[in-house]
Design an enzyme around this catalytic site. Structure first.
Site, short mmCIF file in Angstrom:
data_model
loop_
_atom_site.label_atom_id
_atom_site.label_comp_id
_atom_site.label_asym_id
_atom_site.label_seq_id
_atom_site.Cartn_x
_atom_site.Cartn_y
_atom_site.Cartn_z
N ARG A 79 -31.43 -5.23 -56.74
CA ARG A 79 -30.53 -4.30 -57.52
C ARG A 79 -29.12 -3.99 -57.15
NH1 ARG A 79 -31.65 -3.97 -62.33
NH2 ARG A 79 -33.78 -3.13 -62.01
N GLN A 103 -38.77 -11.67 -66.61
CA GLN A 103 -37.46 -11.47 -67.08
C GLN A 103 -36.29 -11.93 -66.08
OE1 GLN A 103 -35.64 -8.46 -69.20
NE2 GLN A 103 -34.41 -7.32 -67.63
N ARG A 108 -33.95 -15.48 -58.71
CA ARG A 108 -33.49 -14.37 -58.00
C ARG A 108 -34.60 -13.79 -57.01
NH1 ARG A 108 -32.93 -9.24 -62.24
NH2 ARG A 108 -35.21 -9.50 -62.97
N HIS A 190 -25.39 -12.48 -62.44
CA HIS A 190 -25.30 -10.78 -62.93
C HIS A 190 -24.60 -10.06 -61.98
CE1 HIS A 190 -27.58 -7.40 -64.26
NE2 HIS A 190 -28.07 -8.17 -65.30
N ASP A 236 -24.70 -2.89 -73.57
CA ASP A 236 -25.60 -4.01 -73.20
C ASP A 236 -25.19 -5.22 -74.20
OD1 ASP A 236 -29.19 -4.77 -72.41
OD2 ASP A 236 -27.49 -5.94 -72.33
N GLU A 297 -20.96 -10.31 -66.42
CA GLU A 297 -21.93 -11.28 -65.98
C GLU A 297 -21.66 -12.71 -66.78
OE1 GLU A 297 -25.78 -9.57 -67.38
OE2 GLU A 297 -25.25 -7.69 -66.51
#
Ligand code: TA6
Length: 322
Positions: A79, A103, A108, A190, A236, A297
């Site tokens: 995170r 997701q 990652r 990201h 978003d 991003e």
């Protein structure tokens, strides 16, 4: 000592060695790689996800936001920092090849291999002012998330490069299809930028383009807004700037802080979870940390890149400190 007034030039001068080089070190548990330039700038990359978890300037000021509850033990995606999104952005329930993937895919959450470091000539000439770290992940890699092998049966190879200079950090990904079956993929960096106070942040470079607002019913495309964009709630959005070379500049009350440029990446996602979404993420701490972060991003996520056998895709972002 006998003085020699007519001493020819150059005598007595030690042959200059190479300028000081970047220092690259591994952590004791081999979980992360750190590079530091002779001038003090540094970057740290966790092999889990090849996630950049720290980028500091020469004064030691951190430029990325990392949750204080981020899992750095490989148990889940990090995170904060710069998680890598591949082969799918978000989830794609209607996309046959990737509908079973978690997701943001598996890059990652896989353990990458450190492939090595390099310093370019320009770095040597300017006193060791850059270093490139390379990381690899492939369908044959032992560190590949088991979910990937099971649910995305394609032969692929990823080379991820992290390049640190005195005033910038670049991340680039090369995707190659090593198998006979074509596959579709999406790629995104990201990036969690660190800001002092989100309420003073303005974002320019996104005004010319309609955007997909992920907070509205699927498919709603909103009309372009005038610059600058400010963040006053959960945000978003997927922007697809008309110009691929459009620069996104993040400023605060003191002036411009970051310039983000893209190479072969069609989109820019802007995300801030704000209060409720921050509360809902167990690994998002402190809960008011949304005030000190902004995700800008760069990626290619508004469509799919199809790679046939032997095809390659390459995309890069460069974040410059202003
Ligand atoms: O990039 C924005 C986004 O897709 C948001 O919708 C939010 O889900 C964010 O990514 C974080 O996703 P994560 O899977 O890391 O919790």
């Amino acid at each position: 000592m006998v003085e020699r007034p007519n001493k020819p030039k150059g005598l007595g001068v030690a042959t200059p060695g190479l300028p000081p080089q970047a220092i690259v070190t591994f952590s004791d548990d081999n979980s992360r790689v750190r590079a530091e330039l002779p001038t003090g700038e540094s970057v740290e990359v966790l092999l889990h996800g090849a996630t950049v978890i720290s980028w500091k300037d020469a004064a030691g000021d951190e430029k990325l936001w990392l949750s204080s509850a981020a899992k750095l033990d490989g148990s889940k995606a990090v995170r904060g920092g710069i998680p890598l999104v591949f082969p799918v952005f978000g989830t794609a329930p209607d996309h046959e090849q990737t509908k079973q993937l978690p997701q943001h895919g598996f890059a990652r959450t896989s353990r990458w291999e450190f492939l090595g470091k390099s310093t370019s000539e320009s770095g040597l000439a300017s006193g060791g002012a850059n270093v490139k770290l390379d990381f690899g992940l492939s369908s044959a890699a032992a560190g590949l998330d088991p979910l990937a092998r099971e649910r995305w049966p394609f032969a692929f190879n990823l080379i991820y490069s992290v390049t640190l200079t005195r005033d910038s950090l670049a991340t680039g990904l090369v995707v190659t299809n090593d198998g006979e079956k074509p596959f579709d993929c999406q790629v995104l960096f990201h990036t969690y930028l660190r800001v002092d106070d989100i309420s003073t942040v303005t974002i320019t470079g996104l005004s010319s383009t309609p955007y997909l607002d992920k907070l509205l019913p699927a498919g709603t495309t909103s009309t372009p807004h005038p610059d600058p964009l400010t963040i006053a709630g959960e945000t978003d959005r997927v922007y697809t700037p008309s110009s691929p070379s459009a620069e996104v500049v993040v400023s605060d009350a003191e002036g411009p802080k970051f310039r983000v440029t893209r190479d072969n990446l069609t989109d820019v996602v802007v995300w801030n979870p704000w209060i409720e979404k921050a509360k809902g993420m167990g690994d998002f701490e402190p809960k008011d940390g949304y005030k000190q972060m902004l995700c800008i991003e760069p990626g290619s996520v508004s469509g799919w890149t199809t790679l046939e056998q032997g095809d390659a895709f390459e995309g890069q972002q460069v974040i410059t400190l202003l």
